[in-house]
Write a protein that holds these residues in place. Structure first.
Motif, PDB file in Angstrom:
ATOM      1  N   PHE A 109      34.813  76.696  25.625  1.00 26.03           N
ATOM      2  CA  PHE A 109      33.418  77.022  25.924  1.00 26.03           C
ATOM      3  C   PHE A 109      32.502  75.983  25.298  1.00 26.03           C
ATOM      4  O   PHE A 109      32.914  75.146  24.498  1.00 26.03           O
ATOM      5  N   GLY A 110      31.245  76.056  25.703  1.00 31.05           N
ATOM      6  CA  GLY A 110      30.238  75.119  25.211  1.00 31.05           C
ATOM      7  C   GLY A 110      29.417  74.586  26.359  1.00 31.05           C
ATOM      8  O   GLY A 110      29.410  75.138  27.466  1.00 31.05           O
ATOM      9  N   SER A 111      28.722  73.492  26.118  1.00 32.64           N
ATOM     10  CA  SER A 111      27.920  72.850  27.159  1.00 32.64           C
ATOM     11  C   SER A 111      28.837  72.257  28.219  1.00 32.64           C
ATOM     12  O   SER A 111      30.041  72.056  27.978  1.00 32.64           O
ATOM     13  N   PRO A 112      28.321  71.951  29.409  1.00 33.74           N
ATOM     14  CA  PRO A 112      29.170  71.340  30.446  1.00 33.74           C
ATOM     15  C   PRO A 112      29.871  70.075  29.970  1.00 33.74           C
ATOM     16  O   PRO A 112      31.057  69.873  30.255  1.00 33.74           O
ATOM     17  N   SER A 113      29.167  69.212  29.232  1.00 31.56           N
ATOM     18  CA  SER A 113      29.794  67.966  28.774  1.00 31.56           C
ATOM     19  C   SER A 113      30.883  68.239  27.741  1.00 31.56           C
ATOM     20  O   SER A 113      31.927  67.574  27.733  1.00 31.56           O
ATOM     21  N   THR A 114      30.656  69.237  26.880  1.00 29.84           N
ATOM     22  CA  THR A 114      31.668  69.603  25.884  1.00 29.84           C
ATOM     23  C   THR A 114      32.942  70.099  26.559  1.00 29.84           C
ATOM     24  O   THR A 114      34.061  69.706  26.181  1.00 29.84           O
ATOM     25  N   ARG A 115      32.788  70.943  27.565  1.00 24.57           N
ATOM     26  CA  ARG A 115      33.960  71.489  28.259  1.00 24.57           C
ATOM     27  C   ARG A 115      34.674  70.399  29.058  1.00 24.57           C
ATOM     28  O   ARG A 115      35.913  70.318  29.050  1.00 24.57           O
ATOM     29  N   GLN A 116      33.915  69.571  29.743  1.00 27.44           N
ATOM     30  CA  GLN A 116      34.534  68.514  30.545  1.00 27.44           C
ATOM     31  C   GLN A 116      35.327  67.560  29.663  1.00 27.44           C
ATOM     32  O   GLN A 116      36.423  67.122  30.027  1.00 27.44           O
ATOM     33  N   ALA A 152      31.560  74.545  37.088  1.00 28.76           N
ATOM     34  CA  ALA A 152      32.883  74.399  36.476  1.00 28.76           C
ATOM     35  C   ALA A 152      33.211  72.928  36.304  1.00 28.76           C
ATOM     36  O   ALA A 152      32.716  72.056  37.032  1.00 28.76           O
ATOM     37  N   SER A 153      34.048  72.626  35.326  1.00 32.41           N
ATOM     38  CA  SER A 153      34.499  71.250  35.121  1.00 32.41           C
ATOM     39  C   SER A 153      35.285  70.776  36.335  1.00 32.41           C
ATOM     40  O   SER A 153      35.889  71.569  37.063  1.00 32.41           O
ATOM     41  N   THR A 154      35.293  69.475  36.529  1.00 26.55           N
ATOM     42  CA  THR A 154      35.948  68.894  37.701  1.00 26.55           C
ATOM     43  C   THR A 154      37.170  68.082  37.301  1.00 26.55           C
ATOM     44  O   THR A 154      37.336  67.704  36.141  1.00 26.55           O
ATOM     45  N   GLY A 155      38.023  67.810  38.279  1.00 22.87           N
ATOM     46  CA  GLY A 155      39.185  66.956  38.061  1.00 22.87           C
ATOM     47  C   GLY A 155      40.128  67.480  37.006  1.00 22.87           C
ATOM     48  O   GLY A 155      40.619  66.715  36.173  1.00 22.87           O
ATOM     49  N   LEU A 156      40.382  68.794  37.026  1.00 23.32           N
ATOM     50  CA  LEU A 156      41.230  69.372  35.980  1.00 23.32           C
ATOM     51  C   LEU A 156      42.619  68.742  36.003  1.00 23.32           C
ATOM     52  O   LEU A 156      43.281  68.695  37.044  1.00 23.32           O
ATOM     53  N   GLY A 182      42.288  78.577  21.554  1.00 20.23           N
ATOM     54  CA  GLY A 182      40.989  78.024  21.868  1.00 20.23           C
ATOM     55  C   GLY A 182      41.075  76.514  21.898  1.00 20.23           C
ATOM     56  O   GLY A 182      41.658  75.897  20.988  1.00 20.23           O
ATOM     57  N   LEU A 183      40.535  75.897  22.933  1.00 23.23           N
ATOM     58  CA  LEU A 183      40.579  74.449  23.105  1.00 23.23           C
ATOM     59  C   LEU A 183      39.273  73.813  22.637  1.00 23.23           C
ATOM     60  O   LEU A 183      38.187  74.349  22.873  1.00 23.23           O
ATOM     61  N   LEU A 184      39.379  72.648  22.011  1.00 26.88           N
ATOM     62  CA  LEU A 184      38.194  71.863  21.721  1.00 26.88           C
ATOM     63  C   LEU A 184      38.575  70.399  21.616  1.00 26.88           C
ATOM     64  O   LEU A 184      39.750  70.052  21.460  1.00 26.88           O
ATOM     65  N   ASP A 185      37.569  69.547  21.732  1.00 27.75           N
ATOM     66  CA  ASP A 185      37.758  68.101  21.619  1.00 27.75           C
ATOM     67  C   ASP A 185      36.760  67.614  20.585  1.00 27.75           C
ATOM     68  O   ASP A 185      35.591  67.407  20.887  1.00 27.75           O
ATOM     69  N   TYR A 186      37.217  67.446  19.331  1.00 25.75           N
ATOM     70  CA  TYR A 186      36.299  67.163  18.234  1.00 25.75           C
ATOM     71  C   TYR A 186      36.990  66.315  17.174  1.00 25.75           C
ATOM     72  O   TYR A 186      38.152  66.566  16.834  1.00 25.75           O
ATOM     73  N   PRO A 187      36.303  65.326  16.595  1.00 24.73           N
ATOM     74  CA  PRO A 187      36.917  64.515  15.526  1.00 24.73           C
ATOM     75  C   PRO A 187      37.260  65.367  14.313  1.00 24.73           C
ATOM     76  O   PRO A 187      36.468  66.221  13.903  1.00 24.73           O
TER      77      PRO A 187
END
Length: 349
Positions: A191-198, A227-231, A258-263
């Motif tokens: 979850f999060g903003s569109p850019s965060t999820r993408q 929804a995010s694209t190009g899954l 839970g998924l995230l993309d964070y340093p």
């Protein structure tokens, strides 16, 4: 020590978002503690209509104000491209008006941006850093969310300025006794903003075999926009759209992952990670492993997918349950109630 100021004010950028949610949570908790707070939206346009000093001196017989001000700082919230020199001017004017009657605490949600030379952040970051440094030197006390931020703030403000470092709390609620790992649905939420999820979905490309080995049978995407694209996976993915905080909290509570993309060195400032930790999920970070900071250790408190040994790796359900418990225990040390009390004390010192 000065007498306790009678007023408690939070300053926040206009509009919705994570910072505003953070402020709303604090406001509710302080109200519960018997310390009601006024929330004032601040922008350049609003201060042109009426200065901050004038807003805070309302009701004062001599035209001065005596109050504790908690400024929530994220540069892009206060100015286009993160440039908000006007904010420094407003705070200097407020200091000149109030003198020792002002207690200013700055909560640094962000410091300054960075990026490659072809992005504007690369060229603007020195000015953004200058604003943050001057703001830190104006403050009576500082609060931030990662050791990396604290180190920089100490370097510009000096060790004499009181500072607290606390990872962010969950803006979507907390759970005292989350369900056991085995009792949850075998799904991963992002979850999060569109850019965060993408960004998180884009980084999943090499990890579908790992997701399947973890037993994940569905991905749930939550947040505003499309929804995010190009899954990059054949796993079923459902876009649930924007949910109320209570609904989102219940969905996280039902999910094993839970998924995230964070340093790794900035995980303490991730509200997404805080939500997973507060609800007992196993957090899966798609970023390459990096330094362990702020009490978090990859492989103990969360899974860094890039650090797993590949096809030879097989998950142990008991180890995953232990990992979820470890992340929840880490979060328990800085829950909302505790942070609200600490920040209130700092503002009223």
């Amino acid at each position: 020590m000065r007498p306790e100021p009678p007023n408690l004010v939070q300053l926040v950028p206009p509009g919705p978002g994570g910072v505003r949610d953070y402020v709303t949570c604090l406001q509710a908790e302080w109200q519960r503690l018997g310390a009601p707070t006024q929330v004032i939206e601040l922008s350049r346009e609003l201060t042109r209509e009426r200065s901050l000093a004038d807003r805070l001196s309302d009701g004062s017989s001599d035209g001065t104000a005596t109050c504790s001000v908690v400024l929530h700082y994220s540069g892009y919230g206060y100015g286009q491209r993160g440039l908000c020199f006007w904010l420094l001017d407003e705070l200097r004017a407020l200091r000149a008006r109030c003198g020792d009657g002002l207690r200013l605490v700055v909560v640094f949600h962000e410091l300054y941006a960075s990026g490659p030379p072809w992005r504007s952040a690369f060229w603007l970051s020195p000015m953004q850093a200058l604003i943050a440094a001057r703001l830190a030197r104006l403050a009576d006390a500082l609060w931030t969310n990662t050791a990396q931020h604290a180190q920089w703030l100490n370097s510009v403000a000096g060790a004499a300025t009181p500072m607290r470092v606390r990872p962010v709390f969950s803006n979507v609620g907390e759970c005292n006794r989350p369900p056991a790992f085995a009792e949850r649905l075998p799904q991963a939420i992002v979850f999060g903003s569109p850019s965060t999820r993408q960004r998180a979905f884009d980084a999943l490309r090499p990890h579908e075999p790992t997701l399947r080995r973890l037993g994940i049978d569905a991905l749930i995407e939550v947040g505003p926009g499309a929804a995010s694209t190009g899954l990059p996976t054949t796993l079923p993915c459902r876009h649930a759209g924007r949910l109320e905080h209570s609904e989102l909290g219940r969905l996280v509570l039902q999910s094993r992952y839970g998924l995230l993309d964070y340093p790794s060195q900035l995980l303490g400032k991730s509200g997404v990670l805080a939500a997973y930790a507060a609800h007992g999920c196993v957090a899966l970070d798609t970023r390459p492993p990096g330094p362990d900071t702020d009490g978090l250790v990859a492989g103990r408190d969360y899974l860094a997918l890039d650090a797993l040994p590949g096809a030879a790796w097989r998950p142990d359900p008991a180890a995953l349950a232990t990992m979820a418990s470890a992340l929840a225990a880490w979060y328990a040390g800085h829950r909302l109630a505790r942070q609200a009390q600490e920040l209130l004390a700092l503002a009223r010192d």
